[in-house]
Design a protein around this motif. Structure first.
Motif, PDB file in Angstrom:
ATOM      1  N   ALA A  37      36.480  40.357  41.922  1.00 24.08           N
ATOM      2  CA  ALA A  37      35.032  40.379  41.715  1.00 24.08           C
ATOM      3  C   ALA A  37      34.429  41.430  42.637  1.00 24.08           C
ATOM      4  O   ALA A  37      35.141  42.047  43.436  1.00 24.08           O
ATOM      5  CB  ALA A  37      34.436  39.002  41.994  1.00 24.08           C
ATOM      6  N   ILE A  38      33.118  41.590  42.555  1.00 24.39           N
ATOM      7  CA  ILE A  38      32.473  42.573  43.423  1.00 24.39           C
ATOM      8  C   ILE A  38      32.531  42.149  44.885  1.00 24.39           C
ATOM      9  O   ILE A  38      32.436  42.981  45.787  1.00 24.39           O
ATOM     10  CB  ILE A  38      31.018  42.866  43.004  1.00 24.39           C
ATOM     11  CG1 ILE A  38      30.158  41.609  43.051  1.00 24.39           C
ATOM     12  CG2 ILE A  38      30.980  43.527  41.637  1.00 24.39           C
ATOM     13  CD1 ILE A  38      28.672  41.868  42.903  1.00 24.39           C
ATOM     14  N   ASP A  39      32.670  40.848  45.130  1.00 20.75           N
ATOM     15  CA  ASP A  39      32.809  40.318  46.486  1.00 20.75           C
ATOM     16  C   ASP A  39      33.634  39.037  46.397  1.00 20.75           C
ATOM     17  O   ASP A  39      34.064  38.647  45.308  1.00 20.75           O
ATOM     18  CB  ASP A  39      31.437  40.057  47.129  1.00 20.75           C
ATOM     19  CG  ASP A  39      30.550  39.173  46.274  1.00 20.75           C
ATOM     20  OD1 ASP A  39      31.055  38.170  45.691  1.00 20.75           O
ATOM     21  OD2 ASP A  39      29.346  39.462  46.157  1.00 20.75           O
ATOM     22  N   LYS A  40      33.886  38.391  47.520  1.00 22.91           N
ATOM     23  CA  LYS A  40      34.726  37.189  47.510  1.00 22.91           C
ATOM     24  C   LYS A  40      33.920  35.892  47.486  1.00 22.91           C
ATOM     25  O   LYS A  40      34.463  34.821  47.729  1.00 22.91           O
ATOM     26  CB  LYS A  40      35.698  37.215  48.690  1.00 22.91           C
ATOM     27  CG  LYS A  40      36.754  38.306  48.501  1.00 22.91           C
ATOM     28  CD  LYS A  40      37.823  38.252  49.525  1.00 22.91           C
ATOM     29  CE  LYS A  40      38.912  37.333  49.031  1.00 22.91           C
ATOM     30  NZ  LYS A  40      40.087  37.330  49.900  1.00 22.91           N
ATOM     31  N   LEU A  41      32.645  35.981  47.157  1.00 26.50           N
ATOM     32  CA  LEU A  41      31.837  34.776  47.022  1.00 26.50           C
ATOM     33  C   LEU A  41      32.224  34.043  45.741  1.00 26.50           C
ATOM     34  O   LEU A  41      32.613  34.675  44.757  1.00 26.50           O
ATOM     35  CB  LEU A  41      30.352  35.134  46.988  1.00 26.50           C
ATOM     36  CG  LEU A  41      29.790  35.771  48.266  1.00 26.50           C
ATOM     37  CD1 LEU A  41      28.347  36.211  48.048  1.00 26.50           C
ATOM     38  CD2 LEU A  41      29.900  34.807  49.430  1.00 26.50           C
ATOM     39  N   PRO A  42      32.122  32.707  45.711  1.00 27.18           N
ATOM     40  CA  PRO A  42      32.468  31.962  44.496  1.00 27.18           C
ATOM     41  C   PRO A  42      31.629  32.418  43.309  1.00 27.18           C
ATOM     42  O   PRO A  42      30.445  32.730  43.449  1.00 27.18           O
ATOM     43  CB  PRO A  42      32.133  30.511  44.869  1.00 27.18           C
ATOM     44  CG  PRO A  42      32.124  30.470  46.354  1.00 27.18           C
ATOM     45  CD  PRO A  42      31.682  31.828  46.808  1.00 27.18           C
ATOM     46  N   LYS A  43      32.271  32.464  42.145  1.00 22.74           N
ATOM     47  CA  LYS A  43      31.599  32.829  40.896  1.00 22.74           C
ATOM     48  C   LYS A  43      31.636  31.612  39.980  1.00 22.74           C
ATOM     49  O   LYS A  43      32.668  30.962  39.845  1.00 22.74           O
ATOM     50  CB  LYS A  43      32.296  34.004  40.216  1.00 22.74           C
ATOM     51  CG  LYS A  43      32.445  35.236  41.104  1.00 22.74           C
ATOM     52  CD  LYS A  43      31.115  35.847  41.453  1.00 22.74           C
ATOM     53  CE  LYS A  43      31.278  37.043  42.361  1.00 22.74           C
ATOM     54  NZ  LYS A  43      30.759  36.856  43.691  1.00 22.74           N
ATOM     55  N   GLU A  56      38.296  41.327  46.298  1.00 22.84           N
ATOM     56  CA  GLU A  56      37.038  42.005  45.994  1.00 22.84           C
ATOM     57  C   GLU A  56      37.371  43.454  45.689  1.00 22.84           C
ATOM     58  O   GLU A  56      38.400  43.972  46.154  1.00 22.84           O
ATOM     59  CB  GLU A  56      36.031  41.872  47.135  1.00 22.84           C
ATOM     60  CG  GLU A  56      36.466  42.437  48.460  1.00 22.84           C
ATOM     61  CD  GLU A  56      35.427  42.182  49.540  1.00 22.84           C
ATOM     62  OE1 GLU A  56      34.578  43.079  49.733  1.00 22.84           O
ATOM     63  OE2 GLU A  56      35.465  41.114  50.165  1.00 22.84           O
ATOM     64  N   ILE A  57      36.535  44.115  44.910  1.00 24.31           N
ATOM     65  CA  ILE A  57      36.899  45.443  44.423  1.00 24.31           C
ATOM     66  C   ILE A  57      37.057  46.481  45.535  1.00 24.31           C
ATOM     67  O   ILE A  57      37.778  47.448  45.360  1.00 24.31           O
ATOM     68  CB  ILE A  57      35.937  45.960  43.335  1.00 24.31           C
ATOM     69  CG1 ILE A  57      34.498  45.972  43.815  1.00 24.31           C
ATOM     70  CG2 ILE A  57      36.086  45.180  42.068  1.00 24.31           C
ATOM     71  CD1 ILE A  57      33.533  46.591  42.825  1.00 24.31           C
ATOM     72  N   SER A  58      36.442  46.264  46.678  1.00 25.89           N
ATOM     73  CA  SER A  58      36.602  47.219  47.774  1.00 25.89           C
ATOM     74  C   SER A  58      37.964  47.100  48.451  1.00 25.89           C
ATOM     75  O   SER A  58      38.364  47.981  49.218  1.00 25.89           O
ATOM     76  CB  SER A  58      35.488  47.034  48.809  1.00 25.89           C
ATOM     77  OG  SER A  58      35.567  45.740  49.383  1.00 25.89           O
ATOM     78  N   ASP A  59      38.708  46.032  48.182  1.00 26.77           N
ATOM     79  CA  ASP A  59      40.050  45.826  48.741  1.00 26.77           C
ATOM     80  C   ASP A  59      41.047  46.528  47.827  1.00 26.77           C
ATOM     81  O   ASP A  59      41.360  46.047  46.752  1.00 26.77           O
ATOM     82  CB  ASP A  59      40.344  44.324  48.819  1.00 26.77           C
ATOM     83  CG  ASP A  59      41.760  44.026  49.271  1.00 26.77           C
ATOM     84  OD1 ASP A  59      42.485  44.962  49.674  1.00 26.77           O
ATOM     85  OD2 ASP A  59      42.143  42.850  49.211  1.00 26.77           O
ATOM     86  N   HIS A  60      41.552  47.648  48.249  1.00 27.05           N
ATOM     87  CA  HIS A  60      42.441  48.441  47.400  1.00 27.05           C
ATOM     88  C   HIS A  60      43.898  48.012  47.520  1.00 27.05           C
ATOM     89  O   HIS A  60      44.764  48.590  46.873  1.00 27.05           O
ATOM     90  CB  HIS A  60      42.291  49.924  47.725  1.00 27.05           C
ATOM     91  CG  HIS A  60      40.918  50.442  47.417  1.00 27.05           C
ATOM     92  ND1 HIS A  60      40.691  51.553  46.669  1.00 27.05           N
ATOM     93  CD2 HIS A  60      39.683  49.975  47.746  1.00 27.05           C
ATOM     94  CE1 HIS A  60      39.399  51.779  46.555  1.00 27.05           C
ATOM     95  NE2 HIS A  60      38.770  50.828  47.204  1.00 27.05           N
TER      96      HIS A  60
END
Length: 193
Positions: A37-43, A56-60
């Motif tokens: 997801a865009i972040d690691k907050l619950p969806k 999260e998408i910033s984690d490559h």
């Protein structure tokens, strides 16, 4: 073991990947399903299921293990913050990692030019053009439940079984008669119609 990532947003359509994920997670497939997801907050899905994203998408760090990106539709694709997924889709297509999008996720792809030169489908051509004014892929649109083009799989919102079939085939999880039987069970039930 390779990973198949499911992109989740608040309001994601939980049923659209529900047929394929259990098949991918079975022992012996050499795949495991993870979420991004865009972040690691619950969806929270449209059906009220809460998912805590694995990445999260910033984690490559997950890029090297990724075999496919599945993008369910849902209400989240109308939110500007989720447009950040564009970078991950771009990465996948540049590195020949299959992107599988269904329902409003196809409209998201249309907004960012990913459908302009590839065979694809969506909810309808009119819906796609209305939801993605930037879309220029009309010549490649196919009026079908699901469509495949090299590293892209697309489906309309009522094509979850066809979508799953193309994913299972592309990843080699089910093939031939076994795949046809799987499809018939979920499309027609155990009784022939």
């Amino acid at each position: 073991m390779k990973e198949v990532l499911v992109f989740v947003t608040d309001g994601f359509a939980d049923w659209e990947a529900a047929y394929v994920c259990p098949e991918l997670n079975k022992p012996g497939t050499n795949y495991r399903v993870k979420t991004v997801a865009i972040d690691k907050l619950p969806k929270t899905s449209m059906g009220g299921l809460q998912v805590l994203p694995d990445y999260e998408i910033s984690d490559h760090s997950f890029h090297s293990e990724m075999a496919m990106l599945i993008i369910p539709g849902g209400t989240g694709w109308h939110e500007e913050k989720n447009q950040q997924a564009r970078e991950l889709v771009d990465y996948c297509l540049q590195h020949q990692i299959v992107v599988a999008a269904i329902c409003d996720a196809t409209t998201f792809l249309g907004r960012h030019g990913f459908l302009d030169e590839r065979r694809h489908t969506g909810n309808t051509l009119e819906y796609l053009k209305q939801g993605a004014p930037e879309y220029r892929g009309e010549a490649h649109y196919i009026a079908a439940q699901a469509a495949s083009d090299d590293y892209l799989i697309t489906a309309n919102g009522s094509g979850a079984v066809e979508f799953s079939k193309l994913i299972l085939e592309k990843l080699g999880v089910l093939q031939g008669e076994e795949l046809d039987q799987w499809y018939k069970i979920f499309k027609q039930g155990y009784l022939s119609i």
